[in-house]
Design an enzyme around this catalytic site. Sequence first.
Site, short mmCIF file in Angstrom:
data_model
loop_
_atom_site.label_atom_id
_atom_site.label_comp_id
_atom_site.label_asym_id
_atom_site.label_seq_id
_atom_site.Cartn_x
_atom_site.Cartn_y
_atom_site.Cartn_z
N HIS A 188 -1.02 -5.04 23.63
CA HIS A 188 -0.26 -6.09 23.73
C HIS A 188 0.34 -6.60 22.68
O HIS A 188 1.38 -7.32 22.87
CB HIS A 188 -1.05 -7.12 25.12
CG HIS A 188 -1.27 -6.36 26.24
ND1 HIS A 188 -2.31 -5.63 26.68
CD2 HIS A 188 -0.25 -6.36 27.31
CE1 HIS A 188 -1.95 -5.08 27.96
NE2 HIS A 188 -0.73 -5.61 28.13
N ARG A 305 4.66 -9.95 34.56
CA ARG A 305 3.22 -9.61 34.24
C ARG A 305 2.63 -11.10 34.54
O ARG A 305 2.78 -11.99 33.61
CB ARG A 305 2.99 -9.31 32.68
CG ARG A 305 3.40 -7.68 32.46
CD ARG A 305 3.01 -7.23 30.94
NE ARG A 305 2.85 -6.21 30.75
CZ ARG A 305 3.77 -5.45 30.00
NH1 ARG A 305 5.00 -5.85 29.71
NH2 ARG A 305 3.60 -4.01 30.03
N ARG A 341 4.27 -8.76 39.59
CA ARG A 341 2.95 -7.86 39.86
C ARG A 341 1.78 -8.82 39.80
O ARG A 341 1.83 -9.92 39.12
CB ARG A 341 2.84 -7.06 38.43
CG ARG A 341 1.41 -6.62 38.39
CD ARG A 341 1.35 -5.50 37.17
NE ARG A 341 1.03 -6.29 35.86
CZ ARG A 341 0.76 -5.73 34.79
NH1 ARG A 341 0.96 -4.31 34.80
NH2 ARG A 341 0.82 -6.25 33.84
N GLU A 430 -0.64 4.04 37.78
CA GLU A 430 -1.01 4.11 36.31
C GLU A 430 -2.21 4.86 36.01
O GLU A 430 -2.80 4.99 35.06
CB GLU A 430 -1.61 2.58 35.87
CG GLU A 430 -0.51 1.53 36.40
CD GLU A 430 -0.78 0.22 35.92
OE1 GLU A 430 -0.54 -0.02 34.58
OE2 GLU A 430 -1.51 -0.67 36.49
N ASN A 453 2.09 3.17 30.29
CA ASN A 453 1.14 2.81 29.19
C ASN A 453 -0.36 3.18 29.58
O ASN A 453 -1.01 3.95 28.96
CB ASN A 453 1.09 1.34 28.87
CG ASN A 453 2.38 0.86 28.45
OD1 ASN A 453 3.40 1.56 28.01
ND2 ASN A 453 2.71 -0.55 28.85
N ASP A 454 -0.46 2.62 30.70
CA ASP A 454 -1.96 2.99 31.15
C ASP A 454 -2.00 4.42 31.68
O ASP A 454 -2.99 5.39 31.61
CB ASP A 454 -2.27 2.01 32.20
CG ASP A 454 -3.17 0.83 31.69
OD1 ASP A 454 -4.04 0.90 30.89
OD2 ASP A 454 -2.32 -0.34 32.46
N ARG A 464 -5.73 2.79 24.73
CA ARG A 464 -4.40 2.41 24.18
C ARG A 464 -4.55 1.25 23.05
O ARG A 464 -3.53 1.01 22.31
CB ARG A 464 -3.51 1.80 25.35
CG ARG A 464 -3.99 0.50 26.18
CD ARG A 464 -3.56 0.26 27.35
NE ARG A 464 -2.34 -0.56 27.25
CZ ARG A 464 -1.47 -1.26 28.34
NH1 ARG A 464 -1.89 -0.98 29.32
NH2 ARG A 464 -0.68 -1.90 27.89
N CYS A 501 8.10 1.13 34.28
CA CYS A 501 8.00 -0.16 33.61
C CYS A 501 7.04 0.04 32.43
O CYS A 501 6.75 -1.08 31.86
CB CYS A 501 7.50 -1.25 34.71
SG CYS A 501 5.88 -1.05 35.17
C1 PEP Z 1 1.63 -0.19 32.07
O1 PEP Z 1 0.35 0.25 32.06
O2 PEP Z 1 2.43 0.64 31.87
C2 PEP Z 1 2.14 -1.20 32.30
C3 PEP Z 1 3.28 -1.54 32.51
O3 PEP Z 1 1.17 -2.34 32.60
P1 PEP Z 1 0.36 -3.28 31.20
O4 PEP Z 1 1.19 -2.73 30.07
O5 PEP Z 1 0.51 -4.60 31.60
O6 PEP Z 1 -0.90 -2.50 31.41
MG MG Z 2 -0.90 -1.32 32.93
#
Ligand code: PEP
Ligand code: MG
Length: 575
Positions: A188, A305, A341, A430, A453-454, A464, A501
Amino acid sequence: MPGDKRTGVPASPGRAAGPVVHMPPRVPEPATNRIAPEAVADAVQAVKDAASRVEQDLAERAGRATGTSADILSVTAAMAADPTLAADAARRVSADHLTPERAVWDAAGAVATQLEALGNPMAERARDVRDVRDRIVAALTGATPPGVPDPGHPFVLVAADLAPADTATLDPATVLAVVTTQGGPTSHMAIIARALGIPAVVALGGAAGLSAGETVLVDGTDGEVIVAPEAADLIAAGLGTEEDAGQGQGAPGAVVRRRPPSRGVFDGTASTRDGYDVDLVANVADPAEADVAANKGARGVGLFRTEFCFLGRGTEPTVDEQVDAYRAVLARFAGRRVVVRTLDAGADKPLRFLTPGHEENPALGVRGIRTAVDHPDVLDRQLEAISRAARSASAEVWVMAPMIATADETREFVAACAAHGLDTAGVMIETPAAALQSRWLLADAAFASLGTNDLTQYTMAADRDLAGVAALSTPWQPAVLDLVRVACAGAAVHGRPVGVCGEAAADPLLAPVLVGLGVTSLSMTPRALAAVAESLARVTLEGCRELAALALDSPTARAARDAVRDAVRRQGEHP
Ligand code: PEP
Ligand code: MG
């Protein structure tokens, strides 16, 4: 060594050069020492002076800072100005003959404990009290104050990692770039750096050894850091001019420049060269980011988010508070689609009122939609708030749940949304399970959004946030792209739209590949919109499909990226 080039992992694009400033170590707890009775009067005065210096310093910094950073500094300055803490510390100096720094430490400890005993929301202030404590102790002992430093000039921030509270005070006006030894490209911290337009490189071995004051060139696009760059390096990075050749490189502050990754302007629409429309929308976390997104031309939000509105809170926000927060974002996108979300708490984003205190593997634990098993009421109240906000705004509100893994979870979520009149309910894909099962999930869900990302984290079994596995953490992994393909194919059975996303959507080279795999919308940090739109405009839809096939047919992430890059160049040569 001058000219030394080190490679980490690119985390936020753009290039910058400037002097290194390290994140300071924690302020150490002072020993319980006592002073002579005749020194008491001076010590009492020292406490008062230190508290007022801290307050003035923070207030001045707040005046110079911008956005969230300015707000946080103002709040901390107001706490330092509160006379209770200094008065209690002065009393401890007089009564117990404690050193001023120990007296401040103990006085702040007592205030923090009292606040914690009152429960929330007061308990949340305890951390702020400890922050003020550390600043006053630093002022008394000459230690470096905590938090993002303020050397009085723009700088490159070097840290082991950045806590969420420190990340919130990053001011793009002074922090030219961020380099960390830890962290991953989709942590993040990296996401916030991208939103602020601050170039960042993570997982850079030996970053702690960079000398304070030395000029470094940070390339957040390629993940490289050059120590004491030559004029030629700066010119090649688009940061220098011929005049730099005469400057003493490596001297503190010798070069202070930043170049954003793209200067293009986004007009709100995007399509391939042959006119196939792709919806480019924004990721936002709060009303301020929604403003930036609207100003950058985003015609909608593909990921709101919501948990970021409430991080750091010990208690669940009331429905009214939630309605206000959601309405403020919806108001910026009248008549446009906003995908809200539901709370993605857990793992690296714990919310004390919702997520378990300790889990051995929190990324594999109770996060996202899984929190609704023990707390269905929290989800219910959030849906009520979203529904009320939606009814009072003209935005087209879609709702989606994070961390979905099964068709049962999907069905229950869609039903919960319907109970609140929220008819367009979707799922985030995800987990590999969700991607593989998408034909079942999308039988109930109205749409899907790929959280790459996840999805990358779970496909590659690579945390991550962990620097040691950062090289694995790229959505260019053919295994991840294959899951994107499967997810799109499953959704197509029901004619449902699939967006992306995750940060993959903001990569201009990857965007056409995702479109070629069947993705119809891309949601990203607003700063990336122009570059992604430009990239899509250079290829045809068939070209996107060819690029996707090339990437899927590659043995490694690097091979996939190289193959696509070379093919894009060739396609560009033969329009
Ligand atoms: C992701 O996991 O790609 C996502 C958009 O959610 P976050 O990054 O908030 O976990
Ligand atoms: Mg995610």
